[in-house]
Design a protein around this motif. Structure first.
Motif, mmCIF file in Angstrom:
data_model
loop_
_atom_site.group_PDB
_atom_site.id
_atom_site.type_symbol
_atom_site.label_atom_id
_atom_site.label_comp_id
_atom_site.label_asym_id
_atom_site.label_seq_id
_atom_site.Cartn_x
_atom_site.Cartn_y
_atom_site.Cartn_z
ATOM 1 N N HIS A 23 -142.623 18.379 83.322
ATOM 2 C CA HIS A 23 -141.608 18.015 84.315
ATOM 3 C C HIS A 23 -142.219 17.796 85.697
ATOM 4 O O HIS A 23 -141.759 16.934 86.443
ATOM 5 C CB HIS A 23 -140.510 19.073 84.383
ATOM 6 C CG HIS A 23 -139.499 18.968 83.288
ATOM 7 N ND1 HIS A 23 -138.615 17.919 83.175
ATOM 8 C CD2 HIS A 23 -139.225 19.790 82.239
ATOM 9 C CE1 HIS A 23 -137.850 18.083 82.109
ATOM 10 N NE2 HIS A 23 -138.206 19.211 81.525
ATOM 11 N N VAL A 30 -141.636 11.833 81.277
ATOM 12 C CA VAL A 30 -141.490 13.087 80.536
ATOM 13 C C VAL A 30 -141.335 12.745 79.057
ATOM 14 O O VAL A 30 -140.498 11.913 78.699
ATOM 15 C CB VAL A 30 -140.269 13.890 81.049
ATOM 16 C CG1 VAL A 30 -140.018 15.119 80.202
ATOM 17 C CG2 VAL A 30 -140.484 14.278 82.502
ATOM 18 N N TRP A 32 -140.194 12.757 75.158
ATOM 19 C CA TRP A 32 -138.862 12.996 74.615
ATOM 20 C C TRP A 32 -138.689 14.432 74.153
ATOM 21 O O TRP A 32 -137.623 15.006 74.285
ATOM 22 C CB TRP A 32 -138.530 12.021 73.478
ATOM 23 C CG TRP A 32 -139.365 12.220 72.248
ATOM 24 C CD1 TRP A 32 -140.509 11.554 71.914
ATOM 25 C CD2 TRP A 32 -139.133 13.152 71.184
ATOM 26 N NE1 TRP A 32 -141.016 12.021 70.727
ATOM 27 C CE2 TRP A 32 -140.180 12.989 70.248
ATOM 28 C CE3 TRP A 32 -138.143 14.101 70.926
ATOM 29 C CZ2 TRP A 32 -140.277 13.755 69.088
ATOM 30 C CZ3 TRP A 32 -138.242 14.854 69.766
ATOM 31 C CH2 TRP A 32 -139.297 14.678 68.860
ATOM 32 N N SER A 35 -137.695 16.421 77.223
ATOM 33 C CA SER A 35 -136.352 16.145 77.738
ATOM 34 C C SER A 35 -135.274 16.624 76.777
ATOM 35 O O SER A 35 -134.115 16.719 77.140
ATOM 36 C CB SER A 35 -136.192 14.654 78.040
ATOM 37 O OG SER A 35 -136.387 13.892 76.876
ATOM 38 N N ASP A 36 -135.675 16.972 75.555
ATOM 39 C CA ASP A 36 -134.749 17.420 74.522
ATOM 40 C C ASP A 36 -134.466 18.925 74.577
ATOM 41 O O ASP A 36 -133.633 19.423 73.849
ATOM 42 C CB ASP A 36 -135.326 17.050 73.145
ATOM 43 C CG ASP A 36 -134.408 17.358 71.995
ATOM 44 O OD1 ASP A 36 -133.223 16.991 72.075
ATOM 45 O OD2 ASP A 36 -134.867 17.969 71.020
#
Length: 174
Positions: A23, A30, A32, A35-36
């Motif tokens: 981040h 970023v 996936w 971000s998940d």
């Protein structure tokens, strides 16, 4: 010496530190898988155990992510209690993954970059892909991503096509 391992609750602290690094890094988008996740929620050991369980279940048809459309085996590149990176092997390809994504995707945490981890991690993953029935792994990267290009080519990747800004490589798994 780093190795590919199954995701484990043992690396919760290091995983959360890696997510924070991803981040904070401004040099790339970023990933996936970062971000998940909700890092604040995963500080709870029970929630993190549930996350690890979900990631391990994604290897099956019943547990696969609906947005992925295929089962995938996620492995972590770790040394001791330090998570250095993560890698996902998709068991088969959808038309979308044939264009963008391919069989294998990998990320090295920002604090561990430029030490050869991506090249070693991909090399270690190729026999795993072969055991999953992937006889030749399709890997893609952006044409401007020279680091990823070198990683793929160092692992025997042969350029198949250039589609816009995406390069598509075939990498032998045996």
């Amino acid at each position: 010496m780093p190795e590919l391992i199954d995701p484990t609750v043992r690396l919760r602290t290091s995983f959360l530190a890696a997510v924070a690094e991803f981040h904070a890094a401004s040099d790339r988008p970023v990933p996936w898988f970062v971000s998940d996740v909700d890092p604040a929620a995963l500080t709870d050991p029970g929630a993190f155990a549930g996350y690890v369980e979900r990631v391990l279940a994604e290897r099956t048809e019943a547990g696969m992510r609906t947005d992925a459309g295929v089962p995938m085996t996620t492995l972590w590149w770790a040394e001791g209690n330090e998570l250095l990176g993560r890698l996902a092997i998709r068991h088969r390809l959808t038309p979308h993954l044939e264009r963008v994504g391919g069989h294998i995707g990998y990320d090295v945490r920002p604090g561990a970059r430029r030490r050869g981890h991506a090249t070693a991690m991909l090399a270690a993953a190729l026999p795993v892909a072969a055991a999953l029935g992937v006889t030749g792994a399709l890997l893609t990267c952006d044409d401007a991503n020279t680091v990823s290009r070198r990683v793929i080519e160092a692992n025997g990747g042969r350029l198949l096509t250039v589609d816009g800004r995406k390069l598509r490589y075939l990498v032998p798994t045996a």
